[in-house]
Design a protein around this motif. Structure first.
Motif, short mmCIF file in Angstrom:
data_model
loop_
_atom_site.label_atom_id
_atom_site.label_comp_id
_atom_site.label_asym_id
_atom_site.label_seq_id
_atom_site.Cartn_x
_atom_site.Cartn_y
_atom_site.Cartn_z
N TRP A 56 23.97 27.97 7.87
CA TRP A 56 22.76 28.66 8.32
C TRP A 56 22.51 28.46 9.80
N ALA A 57 22.96 27.35 10.37
CA ALA A 57 22.72 27.07 11.79
C ALA A 57 23.50 28.03 12.69
N TYR A 58 24.52 28.69 12.15
CA TYR A 58 25.31 29.63 12.95
C TYR A 58 24.44 30.76 13.48
N TRP A 59 23.44 31.17 12.71
CA TRP A 59 22.61 32.32 13.06
C TRP A 59 21.39 31.95 13.90
N LEU A 60 21.10 30.68 14.07
CA LEU A 60 19.91 30.25 14.83
C LEU A 60 19.88 30.74 16.27
N PRO A 61 21.00 30.75 17.01
CA PRO A 61 20.92 31.23 18.40
C PRO A 61 20.42 32.67 18.54
N SER A 62 20.66 33.49 17.53
CA SER A 62 20.14 34.87 17.60
C SER A 62 18.61 34.87 17.55
N PHE A 63 18.06 34.02 16.71
CA PHE A 63 16.60 33.96 16.60
C PHE A 63 15.97 33.34 17.84
N THR A 64 16.58 32.29 18.37
CA THR A 64 16.04 31.71 19.60
C THR A 64 16.23 32.66 20.78
N GLY A 65 17.29 33.47 20.74
CA GLY A 65 17.48 34.47 21.78
C GLY A 65 16.40 35.54 21.74
N ALA A 66 16.02 35.95 20.53
CA ALA A 66 14.94 36.94 20.40
C ALA A 66 13.62 36.35 20.87
N LEU A 67 13.42 35.06 20.63
CA LEU A 67 12.20 34.40 21.11
C LEU A 67 12.22 34.23 22.62
N ALA A 68 13.42 34.06 23.19
CA ALA A 68 13.54 33.90 24.64
C ALA A 68 13.53 35.23 25.39
N TRP A 69 13.66 36.34 24.68
CA TRP A 69 13.74 37.64 25.32
C TRP A 69 12.57 37.93 26.27
N PRO A 70 11.31 37.69 25.88
CA PRO A 70 10.23 37.98 26.82
C PRO A 70 10.37 37.24 28.15
N ALA A 71 10.79 35.99 28.11
CA ALA A 71 10.97 35.22 29.35
C ALA A 71 12.12 35.78 30.17
N VAL A 72 13.22 36.14 29.50
CA VAL A 72 14.37 36.73 30.19
C VAL A 72 13.96 38.05 30.83
N LEU A 73 13.25 38.88 30.07
CA LEU A 73 12.82 40.18 30.56
C LEU A 73 11.94 40.04 31.80
N MET A 74 10.95 39.19 31.72
CA MET A 74 10.01 39.03 32.85
C MET A 74 10.71 38.44 34.08
N THR A 75 11.55 37.46 33.87
CA THR A 75 12.24 36.81 34.99
C THR A 75 13.20 37.77 35.68
N LEU A 76 14.04 38.43 34.89
CA LEU A 76 15.02 39.35 35.49
C LEU A 76 14.34 40.59 36.08
N ARG A 77 13.25 41.01 35.50
CA ARG A 77 12.51 42.14 36.07
C ARG A 77 11.94 41.77 37.45
N ARG A 78 11.40 40.56 37.54
CA ARG A 78 10.88 40.09 38.83
C ARG A 78 12.00 40.00 39.86
N ILE A 79 13.16 39.49 39.46
CA ILE A 79 14.31 39.39 40.37
C ILE A 79 14.77 40.79 40.79
N ARG A 80 14.84 41.70 39.83
CA ARG A 80 15.28 43.07 40.13
C ARG A 80 14.33 43.74 41.11
#
Length: 153
Positions: A123-147
């Motif tokens: 079950w731990a194999y799939w955890l990074p996908s869920f944490t990635g979805a949770l991290a998406w807002p931070a990635v989006l905001m950070t990369l948007r600001r950089i762009r």
């Protein structure tokens, strides 16, 4: 130059030496960054960029050559096909789409590992996908600001 540097940074985040408890939660930062750049500037970042980045990640992580290249190319293709819709979705709905894309990526990597008979799945194999979805807002905001700071349009 900003896009390649951000992808190198994402690859660095991917190979950070973390304790096992945190390593299983470490999302595929490279995939997240690729999805963002594919959605943000689809005329500059596409399947070819994803393929090349995947080959670098395969080399960096010591995986069978082509695993990440295939997975990243597929999610870049899907992102390119859906980028107009994804841009308009509210953040929670975008995160669900990101979860789906990350799960597709992990499934393709699992499939290519099974070709080599390296099937170690729990079950731990799939955890990074869920944490990635949770991290998406931070990635989006950070990369948007950089762009926007570097006027990449």
């Amino acid at each position: 130059m900003v896009v390649p540097l951000s992808l190198v940074f994402a690859m660095t985040l991917r190979i950070l030496p973390l304790p096992h408890e945190l390593f299983v939660l470490n999302p595929d930062w490279t995939a997240l960054f690729l999805i963002y750049w594919t959605i943000a500037i689809p005329d500059r970042v596409g399947v070819g960029t994803a393929w090349l980045t995947g080959l670098f990640v395969d080399t960096l992580t010591g995986r069978m050559l082509g695993q990440h290249a295939l997975a990243y190319s597929v999610i870049a293709y899907v992102s390119l096909r859906l980028y107009r819709r994804l841009r308009l979705y509210p953040l929670p709905q975008q995160s669900l789409w990101i979860l789906l894309l990350l799960l597709i990526s992990q499934f393709l990597i699992l499939w290519t590992q099974n070709i080599k008979n390296m099937n170690v799945l729990n079950w731990a194999y799939w955890l990074p996908s869920f944490t990635g979805a949770l991290a998406w807002p931070a990635v989006l905001m950070t990369l948007r600001r950089i762009r926007r700071h570097f006027s990449i349009f």
